[in-house]
Design a protein around this motif. Structure first.
Motif, PDB file in Angstrom:
ATOM      1  N   GLN A  34       0.839  -1.192   0.000  1.00 59.88           N
ATOM      2  CA  GLN A  34       0.000   0.000   0.000  1.00 59.88           C
ATOM      3  C   GLN A  34       0.874   1.243   0.000  1.00 59.88           C
ATOM      4  O   GLN A  34       1.940   1.270   0.622  1.00 59.88           O
ATOM      5  CB  GLN A  34      -0.922   0.019   1.224  1.00 59.88           C
ATOM      6  N   VAL A  35       0.399   2.280  -0.705  1.00 59.27           N
ATOM      7  CA  VAL A  35       1.100   3.559  -0.778  1.00 59.27           C
ATOM      8  C   VAL A  35       0.218   4.628  -0.138  1.00 59.27           C
ATOM      9  O   VAL A  35      -0.974   4.745  -0.468  1.00 59.27           O
ATOM     10  CB  VAL A  35       1.422   3.946  -2.235  1.00 59.27           C
ATOM     11  N   THR A  36       0.797   5.413   0.765  1.00 62.94           N
ATOM     12  CA  THR A  36       0.042   6.447   1.481  1.00 62.94           C
ATOM     13  C   THR A  36       0.768   7.786   1.402  1.00 62.94           C
ATOM     14  O   THR A  36       1.946   7.858   1.027  1.00 62.94           O
ATOM     15  CB  THR A  36      -0.154   6.059   2.959  1.00 62.94           C
ATOM     16  N   ASP A  37       0.053   8.836   1.778  1.00 65.03           N
ATOM     17  CA  ASP A  37       0.622  10.176   1.885  1.00 65.03           C
ATOM     18  C   ASP A  37       1.332  10.284   3.234  1.00 65.03           C
ATOM     19  O   ASP A  37       0.754   9.975   4.271  1.00 65.03           O
ATOM     20  CB  ASP A  37      -0.479  11.220   1.768  1.00 65.03           C
ATOM     21  N   ASN A  38       2.570  10.730   3.215  1.00 59.31           N
ATOM     22  CA  ASN A  38       3.355  10.791   4.442  1.00 59.31           C
ATOM     23  C   ASN A  38       2.770  11.785   5.443  1.00 59.31           C
ATOM     24  O   ASN A  38       2.899  11.600   6.652  1.00 59.31           O
ATOM     25  CB  ASN A  38       4.799  11.160   4.119  1.00 59.31           C
ATOM     26  N   ASP A  39       2.114  12.845   4.967  1.00 59.04           N
ATOM     27  CA  ASP A  39       1.593  13.874   5.862  1.00 59.04           C
ATOM     28  C   ASP A  39       0.211  13.524   6.391  1.00 59.04           C
ATOM     29  O   ASP A  39      -0.029  13.554   7.602  1.00 59.04           O
ATOM     30  CB  ASP A  39       1.549  15.225   5.130  1.00 59.04           C
ATOM     31  N   SER A  40      -0.705  13.191   5.486  1.00 62.65           N
ATOM     32  CA  SER A  40      -2.086  12.921   5.908  1.00 62.65           C
ATOM     33  C   SER A  40      -2.339  11.459   6.255  1.00 62.65           C
ATOM     34  O   SER A  40      -3.394  11.134   6.813  1.00 62.65           O
ATOM     35  CB  SER A  40      -3.053  13.342   4.799  1.00 62.65           C
ATOM     36  N   LYS A  41      -1.414  10.579   5.913  1.00 64.65           N
ATOM     37  CA  LYS A  41      -1.542   9.133   6.143  1.00 64.65           C
ATOM     38  C   LYS A  41      -2.695   8.501   5.359  1.00 64.65           C
ATOM     39  O   LYS A  41      -3.077   7.367   5.650  1.00 64.65           O
ATOM     40  CB  LYS A  41      -1.721   8.834   7.645  1.00 64.65           C
ATOM     41  N   GLU A  42      -3.226   9.217   4.389  1.00 64.75           N
ATOM     42  CA  GLU A  42      -4.308   8.685   3.570  1.00 64.75           C
ATOM     43  C   GLU A  42      -3.748   7.934   2.362  1.00 64.75           C
ATOM     44  O   GLU A  42      -2.681   8.279   1.854  1.00 64.75           O
ATOM     45  CB  GLU A  42      -5.222   9.819   3.091  1.00 64.75           C
ATOM     46  N   PRO A  43      -4.455   6.896   1.913  1.00 61.27           N
ATOM     47  CA  PRO A  43      -3.972   6.138   0.744  1.00 61.27           C
ATOM     48  C   PRO A  43      -3.985   6.993  -0.518  1.00 61.27           C
ATOM     49  O   PRO A  43      -4.854   7.849  -0.699  1.00 61.27           O
ATOM     50  CB  PRO A  43      -4.951   4.967   0.648  1.00 61.27           C
TER      51      PRO A  43
END
Length: 246
Positions: A34-43
């Motif tokens: 899975q890949v997520t946004d480092n800031d928002s932690k959203e996928p």
């Protein structure tokens, strides 16, 4: 005697051919994660996942998950990239765990590349003329119903709406429903109407799914593109199949 010898040979060949696909399937390695946004932690959706040095790749789904099959031997490097985020490399050493990758937001100030100013790639800060650029991320974040409607919010652009699907942009001087002095290009190709001699907005242009960026020259571009560009020009750049998978 001859028939007795041929039968075992055919049986052995049949067994070999039957087991070849099974052995080939056993060598397939399935990589998932899975890949997520480092800031928002959203996928993140639509992230390009590629095995470095190969053409094997995929993209993440709506939940940021991906699944990739390969026959390469461990270890190998996977590259994760997406517009607006810094590319990241991840070394895969085995299939014992799920891959979790977080991408950092990338600041593109001063690093944007334009091609309209001199018909060659150059930094927007080194451009000999003023250019306003609407990149793919700005198009996605725009609240306008379409990317062509988003041009109304670009500095120096005035839009005349002649009908529901017929919008005429202008950036300098006179603005009439038939703007003869404004040029519109799609990947460098003139999109004027053959009989009217005027750009038809996006009535015959590419769709929003195919647009990578829009470059607007708010001043006269007639020195490079002829007298039809005396009021300015818009260059619609479409996605390259070597960089985008959708």
């Amino acid at each position: 005697m001859i028939k007795f010898i041929r039968l075992p040979l055919l049986f052995v060949l049949f067994l070999l051919l039957y087991h070849l696909p099974l052995n080939a399937q056993d060598n397939v390695i399935v990589i998932s994660g899975q890949v997520t946004d480092n800031d928002s932690k959203e996928p993140l959706t639509g992230v390009n996942v590629l095995i470095k040095g190969t053409v094997s790749g995929t993209v993440t789904d709506g939940k940021g998950n991906f699944t990739l099959k390969t026959r390469l031997k461990f270890p190998f490097i996977m590259v994760f990239s997406m517009v607006g985020f810094e590319p990241r490399e991840f070394e895969v050493k085995g299939t014992d765990s799920n891959i979790q990758v977080a991408l950092l937001t990338q600041t593109m100030l001063g690093k944007e590349v334009v091609v309209t100013a001199s018909r060659m790639e150059e930094s927007i800060l080194k451009s000999p003329v003023a250019i306003e650029k609407l990149d793919i991320r700005a198009i996605k974040d725009s609240p306008a119903p379409g990317f062509y409607d988003a041009l109304e919010n670009v500095k120096g652009v005035q839009m005349t709406t002649s009908s529901l699907t017929f919008k005429v942009p202008n950036t300098r001087g006179f603005n009439i429903p038939n703007n003869f002095r404004f040029m519109q290009l799609v990947d460098g190709v003139d999109m004027q109407a053959a009989t009217l001699g005027v750009p038809l907005g996006n009535a015959i242009g590419p769709t929003e799914l195919d647009i990578a960026s829009v470059e607007i020259t708010p001043g006269a571009a007639s020195a490079l593109y002829g007298m039809n560009a005396i009021n300015g020009m818009a260059n619609l750049l479409t996605k390259s199949p070597f960089l985008y998978q959708d």
